[in-house]
Design a protein around this motif. Sequence first.
Motif, PDB file in Angstrom:
ATOM      1  N   GLY A  36       0.505 -27.292  -4.995  1.00 10.79           N
ATOM      2  CA  GLY A  36      -0.154 -28.517  -5.430  1.00 10.79           C
ATOM      3  C   GLY A  36      -0.760 -28.423  -6.814  1.00 10.79           C
ATOM      4  N   TRP A  37      -1.178 -29.591  -7.318  1.00  5.51           N
ATOM      5  CA  TRP A  37      -1.673 -29.667  -8.690  1.00  5.51           C
ATOM      6  C   TRP A  37      -2.913 -28.800  -8.899  1.00  5.51           C
ATOM      7  N   ALA A  38      -3.810 -28.726  -7.907  1.00  9.84           N
ATOM      8  CA  ALA A  38      -5.057 -27.975  -8.093  1.00  9.84           C
ATOM      9  C   ALA A  38      -4.780 -26.493  -8.254  1.00  9.84           C
ATOM     10  N   ASP A  39      -3.888 -25.936  -7.424  1.00  7.35           N
ATOM     11  CA  ASP A  39      -3.518 -24.527  -7.582  1.00  7.35           C
ATOM     12  C   ASP A  39      -2.871 -24.294  -8.942  1.00  7.35           C
ATOM     13  N   ARG A  40      -2.061 -25.241  -9.378  1.00  7.95           N
ATOM     14  CA  ARG A  40      -1.380 -25.094 -10.671  1.00  7.95           C
ATOM     15  C   ARG A  40      -2.396 -25.074 -11.819  1.00  7.95           C
ATOM     16  N   VAL A  41      -3.405 -25.935 -11.734  1.00  6.41           N
ATOM     17  CA  VAL A  41      -4.457 -25.933 -12.759  1.00  6.41           C
ATOM     18  C   VAL A  41      -5.253 -24.635 -12.685  1.00  6.41           C
ATOM     19  N   ALA A  42      -5.561 -24.188 -11.469  1.00  4.41           N
ATOM     20  CA  ALA A  42      -6.295 -22.931 -11.305  1.00  4.41           C
ATOM     21  C   ALA A  42      -5.520 -21.768 -11.915  1.00  4.41           C
ATOM     22  N   GLU A  43      -4.203 -21.786 -11.784  1.00 10.29           N
ATOM     23  CA  GLU A  43      -3.384 -20.725 -12.381  1.00 10.29           C
ATOM     24  C   GLU A  43      -3.532 -20.705 -13.901  1.00 10.29           C
ATOM     25  N   ARG A  44      -3.615 -21.876 -14.501  1.00 11.00           N
ATOM     26  CA  ARG A  44      -3.795 -21.945 -15.951  1.00 11.00           C
ATOM     27  C   ARG A  44      -5.177 -21.425 -16.344  1.00 11.00           C
ATOM     28  N   LEU A  45      -6.192 -21.795 -15.581  1.00 14.41           N
ATOM     29  CA  LEU A  45      -7.547 -21.342 -15.890  1.00 14.41           C
ATOM     30  C   LEU A  45      -7.677 -19.832 -15.683  1.00 14.41           C
ATOM     31  N   ALA A  46      -7.026 -19.313 -14.645  1.00 10.23           N
ATOM     32  CA  ALA A  46      -7.077 -17.874 -14.379  1.00 10.23           C
ATOM     33  C   ALA A  46      -6.394 -17.080 -15.494  1.00 10.23           C
ATOM     34  N   ALA A  47      -5.379 -17.678 -16.114  1.00  8.90           N
ATOM     35  CA  ALA A  47      -4.689 -16.987 -17.202  1.00  8.90           C
ATOM     36  C   ALA A  47      -5.580 -16.848 -18.432  1.00  8.90           C
ATOM     37  N   LEU A  48      -6.607 -17.684 -18.516  1.00  2.00           N
ATOM     38  CA  LEU A  48      -7.520 -17.650 -19.663  1.00  2.00           C
ATOM     39  C   LEU A  48      -8.724 -16.746 -19.427  1.00  2.00           C
ATOM     40  N   ASP A  49      -9.018 -16.424 -18.163  1.00  2.00           N
ATOM     41  CA  ASP A  49     -10.204 -15.625 -17.849  1.00  2.00           C
ATOM     42  C   ASP A  49      -9.927 -14.781 -16.606  1.00  2.00           C
ATOM     43  N   PRO A  50      -9.855 -13.461 -16.727  1.00  2.00           N
ATOM     44  CA  PRO A  50      -9.561 -12.607 -15.570  1.00  2.00           C
ATOM     45  C   PRO A  50     -10.641 -12.649 -14.496  1.00  2.00           C
ATOM     46  N   GLU A  51     -11.826 -13.165 -14.815  1.00  2.00           N
ATOM     47  CA  GLU A  51     -12.909 -13.262 -13.839  1.00  2.00           C
ATOM     48  C   GLU A  51     -12.967 -14.632 -13.162  1.00  2.00           C
ATOM     49  N   PHE A  52     -11.979 -15.463 -13.420  1.00  2.00           N
ATOM     50  CA  PHE A  52     -11.967 -16.822 -12.881  1.00  2.00           C
ATOM     51  C   PHE A  52     -11.973 -16.801 -11.353  1.00  2.00           C
ATOM     52  N   ARG A  53     -12.717 -17.757 -10.761  1.00  2.00           N
ATOM     53  CA  ARG A  53     -12.798 -17.907  -9.307  1.00  2.00           C
ATOM     54  C   ARG A  53     -12.475 -19.350  -8.911  1.00  2.00           C
ATOM     55  N   TYR A  54     -11.917 -19.494  -7.725  1.00  2.00           N
ATOM     56  CA  TYR A  54     -11.381 -20.799  -7.308  1.00  2.00           C
ATOM     57  C   TYR A  54     -11.545 -20.975  -5.803  1.00  2.00           C
ATOM     58  N   ALA A  55     -11.907 -22.192  -5.395  1.00  3.72           N
ATOM     59  CA  ALA A  55     -11.932 -22.577  -3.982  1.00  3.72           C
ATOM     60  C   ALA A  55     -11.283 -23.950  -3.846  1.00  3.72           C
ATOM     61  N   ASN A  56     -10.585 -24.153  -2.752  1.00  2.08           N
ATOM     62  CA  ASN A  56      -9.972 -25.454  -2.474  1.00  2.08           C
ATOM     63  C   ASN A  56     -10.362 -25.842  -1.052  1.00  2.08           C
ATOM     64  N   LEU A  57     -11.271 -26.810  -0.929  1.00  5.71           N
ATOM     65  CA  LEU A  57     -11.804 -27.234   0.360  1.00  5.71           C
ATOM     66  C   LEU A  57     -11.084 -28.451   0.934  1.00  5.71           C
ATOM     67  N   ALA A  58     -10.069 -28.950   0.229  1.00  2.00           N
ATOM     68  CA  ALA A  58      -9.380 -30.174   0.642  1.00  2.00           C
ATOM     69  C   ALA A  58      -8.600 -29.960   1.934  1.00  2.00           C
ATOM     70  N   VAL A  59      -8.596 -30.984   2.778  1.00  6.58           N
ATOM     71  CA  VAL A  59      -7.841 -30.963   4.035  1.00  6.58           C
ATOM     72  C   VAL A  59      -7.173 -32.319   4.206  1.00  6.58           C
ATOM     73  N   ARG A  60      -5.897 -32.296   4.524  1.00  4.04           N
ATOM     74  CA  ARG A  60      -5.126 -33.534   4.700  1.00  4.04           C
ATOM     75  C   ARG A  60      -5.785 -34.483   5.708  1.00  4.04           C
ATOM     76  N   GLY A  61      -5.666 -35.766   5.436  1.00  5.77           N
ATOM     77  CA  GLY A  61      -6.162 -36.773   6.367  1.00  5.77           C
ATOM     78  C   GLY A  61      -7.640 -37.096   6.270  1.00  5.77           C
ATOM     79  N   ARG A  62      -8.369 -36.385   5.432  1.00  4.02           N
ATOM     80  CA  ARG A  62      -9.812 -36.589   5.394  1.00  4.02           C
ATOM     81  C   ARG A  62     -10.166 -37.924   4.748  1.00  4.02           C
TER      82      ARG A  62
END
Length: 263
Positions: A36-62
């Motif tokens: 998904g788009w959020a993981d793809r954006v997180a991948e770009r941010l992680a490439a800029l900072d090795p200490e980058f952290r990410y959480a995705n709390l989204a759940v379908r149907g909510r």
Amino acid sequence: MVGYRSFVALGDSFTEGLNDPGPAGAHPAEAGPYRGWADRVAERLAALDPEFRYANLAVRGRLIDQIVEHQVPRAVAMRPDLVSLCAGGNDLLRPGSDPDRMAKKLAGAVRDLRVTGAEVLLFTGVDPRDTPIMRRARGTFAIFYMHVRSIADLYGCHLVDQWSMQGLRDWRAWSDDRLHMNEEGHRMVAAKVCDVLGIECDDDWRRVWPPRERAASGVRRREDAQWVREHLGPWVVRRLRGRSSGDGLAPKRPDLGRFPDRD
């Protein structure tokens, strides 16, 4: 270019990543994992900072109330640099949805997130005029998304305007259920998010699809009938039974951690 060391994504199936198969090769009929788009954006941010952290709390149907009640407080407690909040799509699909009430709920959530110092990313949806069922409620969609634009302006949020993304009006950006984007759709949204945030990205959200032959009316009718039978019908049955495709599912990345996963 602005750097973000932490990112928390909130929402429903759109932010969870349906139907963009993840590296494990998830099938759309499975529970995940999806990219998904959020993981793809997180991948770009992680490439800029090795200490980058990410959480995705989204759940379908909510629904928006569920997202505000359960996901927003967790994001507030995590205190990330960046939070994305896309909510309301499932509410708008239901008869009698109230875009004014939804907007008040969203505004309160944005206010709580902004108080932490986080930058907030909001979204309008795609114009539903090309979707046979949803276009009947196009005015309701438009009212809510105008509210979203106002909330973004009022609280100083970033805004991803999908309504203006003409490439997403092509069915080649969507999966067979016509409700969730496929890999190409998520790729375009990720490129748009990167553009809004000022992050370098190899993809272009202004995608122009090559021409294709116009399908005969008989073929379209058969495709529509198949869609009703395989996708719309089961969706309606779940709603009548008070069930959701996300019942019993947990967020795919519930904790703010290093991304991609590494020791």
